[in-house]
Design a protein around this motif. Structure first.
Motif, PDB file in Angstrom:
ATOM      1  N   ASN A  85       0.800  -1.071  -0.108  1.00  0.00           N
ATOM      2  CA  ASN A  85       0.092   0.094  -0.004  1.00  0.00           C
ATOM      3  C   ASN A  85       0.917   1.188   0.056  1.00  0.00           C
ATOM      4  OD1 ASN A  85      -2.994  -0.418   0.187  1.00  0.00           O
ATOM      5  ND2 ASN A  85      -2.121  -2.049   1.783  1.00  0.00           N
ATOM      6  N   LEU A  86       0.527   2.298  -0.876  1.00  0.00           N
ATOM      7  CA  LEU A  86       1.425   3.416  -1.107  1.00  0.00           C
ATOM      8  C   LEU A  86       0.479   4.536  -1.576  1.00  0.00           C
ATOM      9  CD1 LEU A  86       4.214   4.694  -0.878  1.00  0.00           C
ATOM     10  CD2 LEU A  86       4.464   3.976  -3.262  1.00  0.00           C
ATOM     11  N   HIS A  87       0.592   5.635  -0.954  1.00  0.00           N
ATOM     12  CA  HIS A  87      -0.218   6.742  -1.639  1.00  0.00           C
ATOM     13  C   HIS A  87       0.556   7.829  -1.390  1.00  0.00           C
ATOM     14  CE1 HIS A  87      -3.663   4.330  -1.111  1.00  0.00           C
ATOM     15  NE2 HIS A  87      -3.360   3.830  -0.008  1.00  0.00           N
ATOM     16  N   VAL A  88       0.767   8.344  -2.574  1.00  0.00           N
ATOM     17  CA  VAL A  88       1.772   9.849  -2.818  1.00  0.00           C
ATOM     18  C   VAL A  88       0.904  10.782  -3.408  1.00  0.00           C
ATOM     19  CG1 VAL A  88       3.793  10.703  -3.675  1.00  0.00           C
ATOM     20  CG2 VAL A  88       3.688   8.125  -3.183  1.00  0.00           C
ATOM     21  N   HIS A  89       1.111  12.254  -2.603  1.00  0.00           N
ATOM     22  CA  HIS A  89      -0.056  12.932  -3.027  1.00  0.00           C
ATOM     23  C   HIS A  89       0.974  13.982  -3.991  1.00  0.00           C
ATOM     24  CE1 HIS A  89      -2.732  12.510   0.478  1.00  0.00           C
ATOM     25  NE2 HIS A  89      -1.574  12.009   0.840  1.00  0.00           N
ATOM     26  N   GLU A  90      -0.064  14.758  -4.606  1.00  0.00           N
ATOM     27  CA  GLU A  90       0.341  15.693  -5.865  1.00  0.00           C
ATOM     28  C   GLU A  90       1.354  16.513  -5.210  1.00  0.00           C
ATOM     29  OE1 GLU A  90      -2.614  17.735  -7.890  1.00  0.00           O
ATOM     30  OE2 GLU A  90      -1.425  18.440  -9.304  1.00  0.00           O
ATOM     31  N   GLY A  91       2.389  16.869  -5.958  1.00  0.00           N
ATOM     32  CA  GLY A  91       3.495  17.917  -5.614  1.00  0.00           C
ATOM     33  C   GLY A  91       4.562  17.523  -4.267  1.00  0.00           C
ATOM     34  N   GLU A  92       4.243  15.995  -3.922  1.00  0.00           N
ATOM     35  CA  GLU A  92       5.106  15.599  -2.985  1.00  0.00           C
ATOM     36  C   GLU A  92       6.431  15.003  -3.457  1.00  0.00           C
ATOM     37  OE1 GLU A  92       3.945  12.853   0.979  1.00  0.00           O
ATOM     38  OE2 GLU A  92       3.072  12.450  -0.920  1.00  0.00           O
ATOM     39  N   ILE A  93       7.363  15.263  -2.518  1.00  0.00           N
ATOM     40  CA  ILE A  93       8.659  14.433  -2.921  1.00  0.00           C
ATOM     41  C   ILE A  93       8.756  13.329  -2.118  1.00  0.00           C
ATOM     42  CG2 ILE A  93      11.212  14.610  -3.093  1.00  0.00           C
ATOM     43  CD1 ILE A  93      10.751  17.559  -3.493  1.00  0.00           C
ATOM     44  N   PHE A  94       8.691  11.970  -2.586  1.00  0.00           N
ATOM     45  CA  PHE A  94       8.543  10.898  -1.721  1.00  0.00           C
ATOM     46  C   PHE A  94       9.727   9.966  -1.789  1.00  0.00           C
ATOM     47  CE2 PHE A  94       7.128   6.817  -0.154  1.00  0.00           C
ATOM     48  CZ  PHE A  94       6.054   6.993   0.835  1.00  0.00           C
ATOM     49  N   ALA A  95      10.483   9.546  -0.519  1.00  0.00           N
ATOM     50  CA  ALA A  95      11.604   8.573  -1.103  1.00  0.00           C
ATOM     51  C   ALA A  95      11.107   7.208  -0.494  1.00  0.00           C
ATOM     52  CB  ALA A  95      12.813   9.314   0.099  1.00  0.00           C
ATOM     53  N   LEU A  96      11.515   6.187  -1.299  1.00  0.00           N
ATOM     54  CA  LEU A  96      11.591   4.738  -0.588  1.00  0.00           C
ATOM     55  C   LEU A  96      12.690   4.289  -0.558  1.00  0.00           C
ATOM     56  CD1 LEU A  96       8.640   3.339  -3.112  1.00  0.00           C
ATOM     57  CD2 LEU A  96       8.709   3.122  -0.737  1.00  0.00           C
ATOM     58  N   VAL A  97      12.838   3.948   0.858  1.00  0.00           N
ATOM     59  CA  VAL A  97      14.200   3.626   1.243  1.00  0.00           C
ATOM     60  C   VAL A  97      14.341   1.972   1.559  1.00  0.00           C
ATOM     61  CG1 VAL A  97      15.176   5.708   1.674  1.00  0.00           C
ATOM     62  CG2 VAL A  97      14.150   4.116   3.357  1.00  0.00           C
ATOM     63  N   GLY A  98      15.545   1.413   1.485  1.00  0.00           N
ATOM     64  CA  GLY A  98      15.580  -0.037   2.051  1.00  0.00           C
ATOM     65  C   GLY A  98      15.508  -1.234   0.896  1.00  0.00           C
ATOM     66  N   ALA A  99      14.953  -0.813  -0.255  1.00  0.00           N
ATOM     67  CA  ALA A  99      14.735  -1.899  -1.005  1.00  0.00           C
ATOM     68  C   ALA A  99      16.084  -2.357  -1.733  1.00  0.00           C
ATOM     69  CB  ALA A  99      13.676  -1.691  -2.254  1.00  0.00           C
ATOM     70  N   ASN A 100      16.109  -3.589  -1.872  1.00  0.00           N
ATOM     71  CA  ASN A 100      17.635  -4.122  -2.819  1.00  0.00           C
ATOM     72  C   ASN A 100      17.104  -5.240  -3.610  1.00  0.00           C
ATOM     73  OD1 ASN A 100      17.103  -5.824  -0.499  1.00  0.00           O
ATOM     74  ND2 ASN A 100      19.143  -5.718   0.284  1.00  0.00           N
ATOM     75  N   GLY A 101      18.003  -5.354  -4.464  1.00  0.00           N
ATOM     76  CA  GLY A 101      18.159  -6.335  -5.488  1.00  0.00           C
ATOM     77  C   GLY A 101      16.510  -6.506  -6.149  1.00  0.00           C
ATOM     78  N   SER A 102      16.323  -7.618  -6.096  1.00  0.00           N
ATOM     79  CA  SER A 102      14.999  -7.797  -7.379  1.00  0.00           C
ATOM     80  C   SER A 102      13.933  -7.168  -6.617  1.00  0.00           C
ATOM     81  CB  SER A 102      14.601  -9.185  -7.010  1.00  0.00           C
ATOM     82  OG  SER A 102      14.639  -9.593  -5.913  1.00  0.00           O
ATOM     83  N   GLY A 103      13.721  -6.703  -5.402  1.00  0.00           N
ATOM     84  CA  GLY A 103      12.632  -6.165  -4.853  1.00  0.00           C
ATOM     85  C   GLY A 103      12.457  -4.646  -5.224  1.00  0.00           C
ATOM     86  N   LYS A 104      13.739  -4.194  -5.396  1.00  0.00           N
ATOM     87  CA  LYS A 104      13.545  -2.633  -5.759  1.00  0.00           C
ATOM     88  C   LYS A 104      13.129  -2.540  -7.075  1.00  0.00           C
ATOM     89  CE  LYS A 104      17.042  -0.575  -7.182  1.00  0.00           C
ATOM     90  NZ  LYS A 104      18.395  -0.257  -7.324  1.00  0.00           N
TER      91      LYS A 104
END
Lengths: 574, 342
Positions: free
Chosen positions: A332-351
């Protein structure tokens, strides 16, 4: 004793300007030297010139000495066999298809017999912990394993000097740590002399015995790290931000302590030593809150921006095959308009899976992904990627198709909208404005593949931006970038934010995420967990957080970037 | 029967030379000697070993879908083209004659094809890519390096192709939704990008090779495979069994002629001699070397487990019946204590 040295060495490719200018450099036997310099400063050229076989042809003046003797045509082969070289890209230096064969390759070149090779390969595989994947195909290995394999297949030839050109730039942080630990072991246990170019010095510097700074083809500083870092911080503002955070904090607070801290541990001890009195800490914490303008504090819950959601994923499940494990599980992920959103921690195939789902390349088998309120599968590809969703893929090279950067940028700018942008002049203008903002003016006429890793990222980003996306999805945007380039990217993000463009980026670079993003989420085990504004996000994380926060969290719990900590320190001092 | 597929295949971990020698002998003899004994033994053995390596289901499917229909088709087709032979069965309306010899030869030919197909099932598993590279390397060292480099490059290239296609999609050049002239343009773009990438990659690889001393001295070709007693023994067994079969064939013991008359030693129009039986038995043993090696290892492991269970000094008491699992003494004990090898 000096193992290898350059004396008054200059180099230029035929018909172009000098890349190295009067470089004098001495690498002591048994030392661990870090070569530091911004993107495009000539690091790669310098390293290659030291290796007689890899040295590019061009106008050379000055001399290179191996153990005090000039490297001549007669001795160059002998010298080359004493030097090991590891390049930046893990993939492109592997020659054969099997791990064992790759390890044996250099020994085969020496014409050795099966028994000798077997013995040496066994030894090296054990030392580097390769046994578990010894029989595998190289295509099955992870990036980190590939780079370890490259190191091992060079070390099996028993070189005295090991030269590495940004060996960890393409690796995730854990693999990078492993790799640097391995270098430390080689230097510490076996006395191998190491010369490594890096711009991410935070991790490698604690192990280095010497440091050389190269700017614009000239050596601007050289010596033991603790001796020259104060100089860099004082005189070289463009490199100052690449120094360890602890050292920067120490410098900016005009501390009186005699020893400059380099690691997080040293930084913490130093911060304790300079007035740990409670009253100061309290007011400082208050200041920090005001400095960071954090909108949340503990217990208040997560605040979300008021603008509408523009990118959303609901209960998304994905796997590649019927029988393969789920890589994304109820995301689940909800990003709003005009937002700067960072996804961290993913590695390898997940990313890469995550990026492929959010960009519509793969579809979830359950759940839905919506962009601007419409399911991504329902948006025609023609609409999706033109003026709507811009994607920067993991390998920027795959975006380049023309002979020069300028032609490549023009190619994409031409095809964004039909009428108002057709006009040649406006087009040229927008390219130049973008190139200016990203510091790419000097590379516009070069072939995209000739750019350094960081410059390629910037050029690829500009190419994507010229499509004028409303939503921007970036996979590791700062890979290979120096601090100056990163700051430029942050400025671009903020400029885009003013134009209500939504930016989502996947990264391992926590320092960058803390500085650039509004909100951050951690991708773990197929789901995005712990979404929060960056300040509470990083200040409540104990392990996965910035160096500044690790050093200063006891005193300034809300400060997560080094600028914030510096601001707190200066306020406390005044 | 599941234990068959689950036990380890000891023959495929043998030295590549042993593997190659086996397939060369078995396939060669089956192709050149069309004696029914040889073909029958070869087919049954190939199916048996295939079932060990890939499982009964796979072999059954192959038999049902490919081998049996193939045999029928070739057996029917051959007499309609081939009208040689002396035993006329009947004449077709167009004047062509159908002969018994042609039908029998058709069946033999069809079984030869079936034999080859069946052996290739296990061959694909046993002769892995690196054994192939090794074999080439013993003869042409440079060719084996090129092979190995190609096997390295192919997956890398395919990934780059995929990534480039996806990246072009991100830039709005989508193959799937484009019109045909756009498709051509996108394909050209991707191709030229891949070409540049390949050149670039080649430069890096050659740098990496030269930096590790390539071309400076005469190269050797390392092989991780070692000769041990078992491999030598296996090679000797394979060579002598193949030798006996070949000598038997040469002496007419396994002679088979289908045209113009059928002469098959031991079956039709020719007496069976010592060579016939010697050759057939030798070939039967030869074709089942892999299965024998595998079963022998199963036996060794059973004996080893039993020895562990009963304690030291009891290894000698093991009986062959253990292999079949009908251990009268400690069947119950076995279930309790030792995790079964399957």
């Amino acid at each position: 004793m000096a193992l290898i040295s350059m004396r008054d060495f200059s180099f230029a490719f035929p018909g172009s300007q000098q890349i190295l200018r009067n470089v004098s450099l001495t690498i002591e036997e048994g030392s661990f030297t870090v070569l530091l310099g911004p993107n495009g400063s000539g690091k790669t050229t310098l390293l290659q010139q030291l290796h007689p076989v890899l040295a590019a042809h061009g106008d050379r003046t000055g001399e290179i000495l191996w153990r005090g003797k000039n490297v001549s045509r007669e001795t160059s082969d002998a010298v080359a066999s004493r030097i090991g070289f590891v390049m930046q890209r893990p993939e492109s230096q592997i020659v054969t298809d099997k791990v064992w064969h790759e390890l044996a390759f250099g020994l085969e070149n020496q014409g050795l017999g099966d028994d000798v090779i077997r013995r040496k390969v066994a030894e090296i595989a054990t030392y580097f912990g390769i046994e578990e994947w010894f029989d595998k195909d190289v295509s099955e290995l992870s990036g980190g394993q590939r780079q370890i394999l490259n190191l091992a297949s060079v070390m099996v030839l028993n070189p005295e000097l090991l030269i590495l050109d940004e060996p960890t730039a393409q690796l995730d942080p854990i693999s990078a740590d492993n790799f640097i630990q391995m270098l430390h072991r080689l230097n510490y246990e076996l006395g191998v002399t190491i010369l490594a170019a890096e711009h991410e010095v935070q991790k490698i510097l604690p192990f280095a015995s010497a440091m050389v700074v190269l700017t614009g083809g000239k050596i601007s500083a050289a010596g033991a790290p603790r001796d020259i870092i104060p100089d860099i911080l004082k005189h070289n503002p463009s490199l100052a931000s690449a120094m360890p955070v602890a050292a920067q904090l120490y410098w900016e607070s005009h501390s009186a302590a005699s020893r400059i801290p380099l690691t997080v541990g040293e930084g913490k001890r130093w911060l304790k030593s300079v007035g740990g009195d409670g009253a100061v800490a309290e007011t400082a914490a208050g200041t920090a809150t005001s400095v960071t303008q954090s909108t949340t504090s503990k217990g208040e819950g997560v605040t979300v921006p008021e603008t509408p959601v523009t990118l959303s994923a609901r209960d998304v499940w994905f796997r590649y095959d019927k029988n393969s494990p789920d890589l994304v599980k109820g995301l689940n992920l909800h990003v709003h308009e005009g937002e700067i959103f960072a996804l961290v921690g993913a590695n390898g195939s997940g990313k890469s899976t995550l990026v492929s789902l959010l960009s519509g390349v793969n579809s979830p088998y359950r759940g839905r992904i919506e962009l601007g309120g419409t399911r991504i599968e329902r948006i025609a590809p023609r609409e999706l990627y033109r003026n709507f969703l811009g994607v920067l893929p993991q390998d920027p090279q795959t975006l380049f198709v023309q002979k020069t950067v300028a032609a490549d940028l023009k190619d994409v700018a031409k095809r964004r909208r039909r009428k108002d942008d057709r006009d040649e002049l406006r087009l040229q203008e927008s390219i130049e404005r973008g190139a200016e903002a990203l510091g790419l003016m000097h590379v516009l006429e070069r072939h995209p593949y000739d750019l350094s890793g960081g410059e390629q990222q910037l050029a690829a980003l500009l190419k994507v931006l010229l499509l004028r996306p409303r939503i921007l999805l970036l996979d590791e945007p700062t890979k290979g970038m120096d601090e100056v380039a990163k700051q430029r990217v942050i400025d671009i993000f903020h400029e885009l934010q003013r134009q209500k463009v939504t930016t989502v980026f996947v990264t391992h670079d926590v320092e960058f995420a803390a500085r650039a993003a509004d909100r951050a989420g951690m991708f773990f085990n197929g789901d995005v967990v712990s979404v929060d504004r960056v300040h509470p996000f990083f200040s409540t994380n104990n392990f996965y957080t910035t160096s500044a926060s690790r050093i200063a969290r006891d005193r300034y719990p809300d400060a997560i970037t080094k600028d914030e900590v510096i601001a707190c320190l200066t306020r406390a001092n005044s | 029967m599941r234990w068959m597929a689950r036990s380890r295949d000891s023959f495929s971990v043998a030295h590549p030379a042993v593997n190659f020698a086996f397939y060369a002998a078995v396939l060669g003899i089956s192709m050149f000697c069309l004696h029914p004994f040889v073909l029958g033994i070869s087919l049954v053995s190939a199916i048996l070993y295939g079932a060990f390596v890939r499982g009964w289901r796979h072999m059954a499917r192959l038999l049902g879908v490919f081998i049996v229909p193939g045999i029928i088709v070739v057996a029917i087709l051959n007499p309609t083209f081939n009208h040689n032979g002396v035993t006329l069965l009947f004449t077709l309306s167009n004047g062509n004659s159908i002969t018994l010899e042609a039908i029998v030869y058709g069946v033999a030919l069809a079984i030869t094809l079936a034999v080859a197909t069946a052996w290739f099932v296990s061959l694909n598993v046993v002769l892995t890519r690196d054994k192939f590279v090794y074999a080439v390397g013993r003869v042409f060292p440079t060719a084996s390096l090129i092979l190995s480099m190609s096997f390295r490059f192919i997956p890398l290239f395919l990934r780059q192709f995929h990534d480039t296609t996806v990246s072009q999609r991100y830039l709005g050049h989508d193959m799937r939704s484009a019109r045909w002239w756009e498709k051509i343009r996108i394909a050209l773009t991707v191709t030229s990008s891949l070409f540049t990438w390949s050149m670039e990659n080649a430069i890096h690889v050659s740098d990496s090779m030269r930096a590790r001393g390539y071309g400076r001295r005469h190269r050797s070709s390392y092989s991780p495979h070692r000769w041990d007693t078992r491999n030598v023994l296996l090679l000797v067994v394979i060579a002598s069994l193949a030798g006996i079969t070949i000598v038997a064939t040469a002496n007419g013991g396994l002679a088979a002629q289908y045209d113009p008359t059928i002469v098959i030693s031991g079956i039709h129009a020719a007496p069976s001699g010592v060579w016939t039986w010697l050759g057939a038995v030798a070939f039967l043993l030869l074709a089942n070397v892999p299965v024998a090696v595998r079963l022998f290892d199963v036996y060794l492991w059973k004996r080893y487990e039993r020895a562990l269970r009963l304690g030291p000094g009891t290894r000698r008491q093991t009986r062959w019946s253990v292999v079949l699992g009908s251990d009268d003494v400690s069947a119950e004990k076995q279930k309790e204590k030792v995790p079964q090898w399957r």
